[in-house]
Design a protein around this motif. Structure first.
Motif, PDB file in Angstrom:
ATOM      1  N   PRO A  85       0.825  -1.210   0.000  1.00  0.00           N
ATOM      2  CA  PRO A  85       0.000   0.000   0.000  1.00  0.00           C
ATOM      3  C   PRO A  85       0.862   1.265   0.000  1.00  0.00           C
ATOM      4  O   PRO A  85       1.937   1.288   0.590  1.00  0.00           O
ATOM      5  N   VAL A  86       0.378   2.273  -0.671  1.00  0.00           N
ATOM      6  CA  VAL A  86       1.048   3.567  -0.708  1.00  0.00           C
ATOM      7  C   VAL A  86       0.294   4.494   0.234  1.00  0.00           C
ATOM      8  O   VAL A  86      -0.929   4.557   0.208  1.00  0.00           O
ATOM      9  N   SER A  87       1.008   5.223   1.058  1.00  0.00           N
ATOM     10  CA  SER A  87       0.351   6.113   2.015  1.00  0.00           C
ATOM     11  C   SER A  87      -0.192   7.356   1.321  1.00  0.00           C
ATOM     12  O   SER A  87       0.294   7.770   0.263  1.00  0.00           O
ATOM     13  N   ALA A  88      -1.187   7.954   1.940  1.00  0.00           N
ATOM     14  CA  ALA A  88      -1.732   9.216   1.439  1.00  0.00           C
ATOM     15  C   ALA A  88      -0.646  10.281   1.436  1.00  0.00           C
ATOM     16  O   ALA A  88      -0.565  11.094   0.515  1.00  0.00           O
ATOM     17  N   ALA A  89       0.217  10.268   2.449  1.00  0.00           N
ATOM     18  CA  ALA A  89       1.313  11.243   2.529  1.00  0.00           C
ATOM     19  C   ALA A  89       2.199  11.158   1.301  1.00  0.00           C
ATOM     20  O   ALA A  89       2.553  12.181   0.695  1.00  0.00           O
ATOM     21  N   THR A  90       2.546   9.936   0.902  1.00  0.00           N
ATOM     22  CA  THR A  90       3.400   9.740  -0.269  1.00  0.00           C
ATOM     23  C   THR A  90       2.697  10.186  -1.535  1.00  0.00           C
ATOM     24  O   THR A  90       3.299  10.846  -2.391  1.00  0.00           O
ATOM     25  N   LEU A  91       1.422   9.854  -1.674  1.00  0.00           N
ATOM     26  CA  LEU A  91       0.667  10.264  -2.859  1.00  0.00           C
ATOM     27  C   LEU A  91       0.599  11.776  -2.989  1.00  0.00           C
ATOM     28  O   LEU A  91       0.813  12.327  -4.076  1.00  0.00           O
TER      29      LEU A  91
END
Length: 93
Positions: free
Chosen positions: A11-17
Motif C-alpha cells: 500500500p502507498v500512504s496518502a502522505a506519499t501520494l
C-alpha cells in the motif's frame, strides 16, 4: 495479447501520494493549498503523516495538483477471510 503488468502489493500512504503529486506538478505546499482551498499547514500535516485525509479530501488534493484518482478492487489470491466487528462486518452470534 500480452498480460497486464502486476500491480504493486505494498500500500502507498496518502502522505506519499500527496507529496509525489505536488512535486511532480512543480508546486509548493502553499501553491497546492491555495488550489485546494486549504491552508499550507494542512498540506504539511498530511505530507508528514501526522493526519490521514479522508478519501474525498485526498482526491481533492490530487485533483488540485492536476491528477485524477482511480480505485480498483482486485481479488486477492487465496481464500477470503472472515472479518470481525472491528472491520464493520456483523459479529457471529
Amino acid at each position: 495479447m500480452s498480460a497486464a503488468s502486476p500491480r504493486p502489493t505494498t500500500p502507498v500512504s496518502a502522505a506519499t501520494l500527496i507529496r509525489h503529486a505536488r512535486t511532480r506538478a512543480g508546486l509548493t505546499q502553499v501553491q497546492l493549498a491555495g488550489r485546494a482551498g486549504v491552508t499550507q499547514s494542512v498540506i504539511s500535516t498530511y505530507e508528514n503523516g501526522r493526519r490521514e485525509p479522508s478519501l474525498a479530501a485526498l482526491q481533492r488534493l490530487l485533483l488540485a495538483a492536476g491528477f485524477t484518482t482511480a480505485i480498483d478492487l482486485d481479488p486477492v489470491d487465496g481464500p477470503a477471510t472472515r472479518r470481525g466487528p472491528a472491520d464493520g462486518a456483523p459479529a457471529d452470534r
